[in-house]
Design a protein around this motif. Structure first.
Motif, PDB file in Angstrom:
ATOM      1  N   VAL A  56       0.873  -1.183   0.000  1.00  0.00           N
ATOM      2  CA  VAL A  56       0.000   0.000   0.000  1.00  0.00           C
ATOM      3  C   VAL A  56       0.901   1.221   0.000  1.00  0.00           C
ATOM      4  N   ARG A  86      -2.792   5.597   4.634  1.00  0.00           N
ATOM      5  CA  ARG A  86      -2.135   4.342   4.257  1.00  0.00           C
ATOM      6  C   ARG A  86      -2.552   3.216   5.209  1.00  0.00           C
ATOM      7  N   SER A  90      -4.506  -0.171   4.164  1.00  0.00           N
ATOM      8  CA  SER A  90      -3.846  -1.438   4.493  1.00  0.00           C
ATOM      9  C   SER A  90      -4.787  -2.360   5.257  1.00  0.00           C
ATOM     10  N   GLY A  94      -4.732  -4.630   2.409  1.00  0.00           N
ATOM     11  CA  GLY A  94      -3.349  -5.077   2.487  1.00  0.00           C
ATOM     12  C   GLY A  94      -3.203  -6.592   2.392  1.00  0.00           C
TER      13      GLY A  94
END
Length: 272
Positions: A56, A86, A90, A94
């Motif tokens: 990511v 992020r 994730s 992710g």
């Protein structure tokens, strides 16, 4: 900008006709469910491949194991914390197997493929989940109306519940404070206020939210885009003295500006 959601119940009669079952299943996938969530059919555009998330990169970008870089269509992060963005992406995608959907798989000038993303086993798009958690802003750049409405509804649910981004009282900038908007130059921002006047200068129509063009906020609409707004019942003159919400990238040309290129960038908030 947009509106919708509602809960619908579908009864499943006992039948053995395979064709009927297929039609019923397809219809069921189109139903909006409560809480701003939507089933996959709302944003299941043309399939554009699949893969596994290797990394990511930020709040709306990731890399697949085959090397493709994917940019999530339909959302923006605005000026929010990049590490938080992020982390949110994730948590949802992710190291997951994902499928890509979109109008085409042509990369942008940076080599990124724009797509609506679904993690395997989830009926909610990754974008919809981020919006529902208040971890993204709806960007209004989705052409498919069902998909755009679903994403807008997911954002609205988070906004109403003051989740994530929307827990900040400054998440929506007020046109009466142009300095706050100007501080967001270069960022995707949501702005709200009353249109005081509508003026045309050359090929540009200005929705003016103040009387001083060198200081106050204005939204601009290029002449070539006007027919689309008129067709949607949002002719510029009809917005005069109306309270509206607009979203887009803030620029500075005299005062702060947002250019409106898509109907979905405007939401009328109330009467005159």
């Amino acid at each position: 900008m947009s509106s919708i959601p509602q809960q619908t119940a579908i009864e499943s009669p006992v039948v053995t006709d395979p064709a009927w079952c297929y039609r019923a299943s397809a219809a069921a996938l189109l139903v909006l469910v409560s809480g701003g969530q939507t089933l996959a059919a709302d944003c299941a555009l043309e399939p554009q491949g699949e893969g596994r998330v290797a990394a990511v990169l930020d709040g709306r970008s990731l890399r697949l194991e085959d090397g493709r870089e994917i940019r999530l269509a339909g959302i923006e992060r605005g000026g929010t914390d990049s590490a938080r963005g992020r982390a949110a992406l994730s948590a949802i995608a992710g190291s997951r197997d994902v499928t890509l959907h979109g109008d085409d798989d042509s990369p942008d000038r940076y080599g990124r493929q724009g797509a609506i993303l679904f993690a395997t086993g989830s009926e909610q798009s990754v974008q919809g989940e981020l919006l529902r958690r208040g971890e993204a802003l709806f960007s209004a750049d989705i052409a498919d109306k069902n998909c755009a409405a679903a994403l807008a509804a997911a954002e609205r649910a988070a906004r109403d519940a003051k989740l994530g981004i929307w827990s900040d009282a400054m998440a929506i900038k007020n046109t009466e404070s142009p300095g706050d908007i100007l501080a967001a130059v270069g960022q995707f921002t949501v702005v709200e206020g009353r249109v005081l006047s509508v003026r045309q200068a050359g090929a540009i129509t200005y929705l003016n939210f103040g009387r001083n063009w060198t200081r106050d906020f204005a939204a601009t609409i290029p002449r070539r885009i006007i027919p689309a707004f008129e067709g949607a019942g949002l002719g510029p003159k009809s917005l005069e003295n109306r309270r509206i919400r607009v979203r887009g990238i803030v620029s500075s040309r005299g005062g702060p500006r947002i250019e409106l290129l898509r109907v979905g960038q405007i939401e009328v908030l109330g009467g005159k």
